[in-house]
Design a protein around this motif. Structure first.
Motif, PDB file in Angstrom:
ATOM      1  N   LYS A  92     111.294  13.181 -24.337  1.00 37.42           N
ATOM      2  CA  LYS A  92     110.064  13.563 -23.639  1.00 37.42           C
ATOM      3  C   LYS A  92     110.338  13.810 -22.156  1.00 37.42           C
ATOM      4  N   ARG A  93     111.224  13.037 -21.575  1.00 35.33           N
ATOM      5  CA  ARG A  93     111.558  13.201 -20.163  1.00 35.33           C
ATOM      6  C   ARG A  93     112.206  14.571 -19.934  1.00 35.33           C
ATOM      7  N   GLU A 126     111.972  20.264 -18.103  1.00 31.50           N
ATOM      8  CA  GLU A 126     112.086  21.690 -18.417  1.00 31.50           C
ATOM      9  C   GLU A 126     110.775  22.417 -18.163  1.00 31.50           C
ATOM     10  N   LYS A 127     109.670  21.736 -18.440  1.00 33.05           N
ATOM     11  CA  LYS A 127     108.356  22.341 -18.224  1.00 33.05           C
ATOM     12  C   LYS A 127     108.122  22.592 -16.737  1.00 33.05           C
TER      13      LYS A 127
END
Length: 170
Positions: A154-155, A160-161
């Motif tokens: 998730k990190r 990346e987002k």
């Protein structure tokens, strides 16, 4: 201790080749003794043809191992050539599988009769399986051992987002 790796490889190759040679001689002598003495009635031309046909690959592999992996020494006892590594992955590993499987088939044929040679047919099936899994692995690209693409944490997804990890200078 000059050439320590070459000496170690030469020692390992010699030991393994000698062990394989003794096993080959013992297993094939056992076949001939059992077939000639105990199962004389089933010792026919067909039986001999099966033996020659299905033992030939094992004997060829044995000869190849002797040729490429048997160490050679100078007159003073120094290792001249240690030979190819018998514990290498890939084709060498597959050749050991064929060798050991043929040992089992020879023993089964000696004790149970000619129908046991059908067990040797597993080798081509195993070859097809290895070829397919290799092809599927190459076609799949970068995946883990289970064939499923590796997921990101998730990190990593959040980074990346946001456009990737930023480097800050102080």
């Amino acid at each position: 201790m000059a050439q320590k790796a070459a000496k170690t490889l030469a020692f390992r190759n010699t030991a393994r080749l000698n062990q394989t040679l003794y096993a080959t001689i013992t297993i094939h002598l056992l076949f001939w003794l059992l077939r000639a003495l105990l199962f004389r009635s089933s010792f026919t031309r067909k039986s001999l043809a099966f033996y020659l046909l299905f033992s030939a690959p094992q004997l060829f592999i044995q000869f190849q191992f002797e040729r490429i992996s048997r160490p050679t020494y100078n007159a003073d006892g120094v290792v001249k050539r240690s030979g190819e590594d018998l514990e290498a992955k890939g084709l060498t590993e597959y050749m050991w599988d064929v060798l050991y499987w043929t040992y089992g088939c020879v023993i089964l044929a000696a004790v149970l009769g000619d129908w046991a040679w059908w067990a040797w047919g597993i080798i081509p099936l195993y070859s097809v399986y290895l070829a397919y899994t290799t092809y599927a692995g190459m076609r799949g690209g970068y995946t883990d051992a289970a064939g499923v693409p590796q997921s990101t944490s998730k990190r990593q997804q959040k980074l990346e987002k946001r456009g990737g990890q930023k480097v800050q200078y102080r």
